[in-house]
Design an enzyme around this catalytic site. Structure first.
Site, short mmCIF file in Angstrom:
data_model
loop_
_atom_site.label_atom_id
_atom_site.label_comp_id
_atom_site.label_asym_id
_atom_site.label_seq_id
_atom_site.Cartn_x
_atom_site.Cartn_y
_atom_site.Cartn_z
N GLY A 46 -5.03 4.42 -1.34
CA GLY A 46 -5.34 3.65 -0.14
C GLY A 46 -4.28 3.91 0.91
N GLN A 51 0.59 2.63 8.37
CA GLN A 51 1.39 3.52 7.53
C GLN A 51 1.50 4.93 8.11
OE1 GLN A 51 -0.80 2.27 3.73
NE2 GLN A 51 1.27 2.66 3.00
N CYS A 94 3.29 1.44 -3.33
CA CYS A 94 2.93 1.56 -1.91
C CYS A 94 3.50 2.88 -1.40
CB CYS A 94 3.51 0.39 -1.13
SG CYS A 94 3.14 0.46 0.64
N LEU A 95 2.68 3.67 -0.72
CA LEU A 95 3.14 4.96 -0.21
C LEU A 95 4.28 4.80 0.79
CD1 LEU A 95 -0.27 6.82 0.24
CD2 LEU A 95 1.40 7.14 -1.60
N HIS A 136 -4.38 -5.16 -0.69
CA HIS A 136 -3.12 -4.50 -0.34
C HIS A 136 -3.24 -3.86 1.06
CE1 HIS A 136 0.46 -1.90 -1.56
NE2 HIS A 136 0.02 -1.28 -0.47
N GLU A 137 -4.36 -3.17 1.31
CA GLU A 137 -4.54 -2.52 2.62
C GLU A 137 -4.74 -3.57 3.71
OE1 GLU A 137 -3.58 0.37 2.52
OE2 GLU A 137 -3.84 0.64 0.37
N HIS A 140 -1.48 -4.80 4.89
CA HIS A 140 -0.82 -3.89 5.84
C HIS A 140 -1.28 -4.16 7.28
CE1 HIS A 140 1.68 -1.24 3.52
NE2 HIS A 140 0.71 -0.86 2.71
ZN ZN Z 1 0.94 -0.03 0.86
#
Ligand code: ZN
Length: 167
Positions: A46, A51, A94-95, A136-137, A140
């Protein structure tokens, strides 16, 4: 399509409440396609627009591609319109916080509404891992990261590790 650089926490864009997309345009399409390519390359399941440094309410997701089932999803102006009462705790990475996974407790099921790149209204119920990924997204897009959802002790411990890694 092109890869975009993934912003690392604590960049301020990751703490920003993102603005809705006024109108789905070629620009939105380019952004979403780049985000999918960036997500697969990372590799991740995701990715939200902040991000890649864009404070708009867009996220992409594919909860199953690592198991060989490609189901790319592009959500513009997504909104969670229902959640289950049952909570489940899962470990989330998380990226934007590389190398860090923390346990986060969230509803086990969510019902999501969004618009796609054709401007069409969509909705779907997600469960288990996919539900956690959606939430989670969504976080963000509201300027919230996993570290904002853990207790102070866990956060302090994790930040020590993250800080050490950054040095
Ligand atoms: Zn994340």
């Amino acid at each position: 399509m092109s890869l975009r650089a993934i912003v690392a926490w604590p960049d301020p864009v990751l703490s920003t409440a993102c603005a809705p997309v006024d109108e789905v345009s070629a620009h939105t399409e380019q952004l979403a396609e780049d985000m999918l390519e960036t997500m697969y390359a990372a590799p991740g399941r995701g990715l939200a627009a902040p991000q890649v440094g864009v404070a708009l309410r867009v996220f992409v997701m594919d909860a199953t591609w690592k198991e060989g089932i490609y189901r790319p999803l592009i959500c513009v102006n997504p909104e969670i319109v229902g959640t289950s009462d049952r909570m489940i705790e899962q470990s989330e990475g998380c990226l934007s916080i590389p190398g860090i996974s923390v346990p986060v407790s969230r509803p086990d099921e969510v019902h999501l509404r969004w618009i796609d790149l054709n401007g069409a209204a969509c909705e779907q119920t997600f469960q288990g891992f996919a539900a956690a990924c959606v939430q989670h997204e969504m976080d963000h897009l509201d300027g919230i990261v996993t570290l904002d959802r853990v207790d102070a002790e866990t956060r302090a411990r994790v930040l020590t590790t993250y800080g050490a890694r950054a040095e």
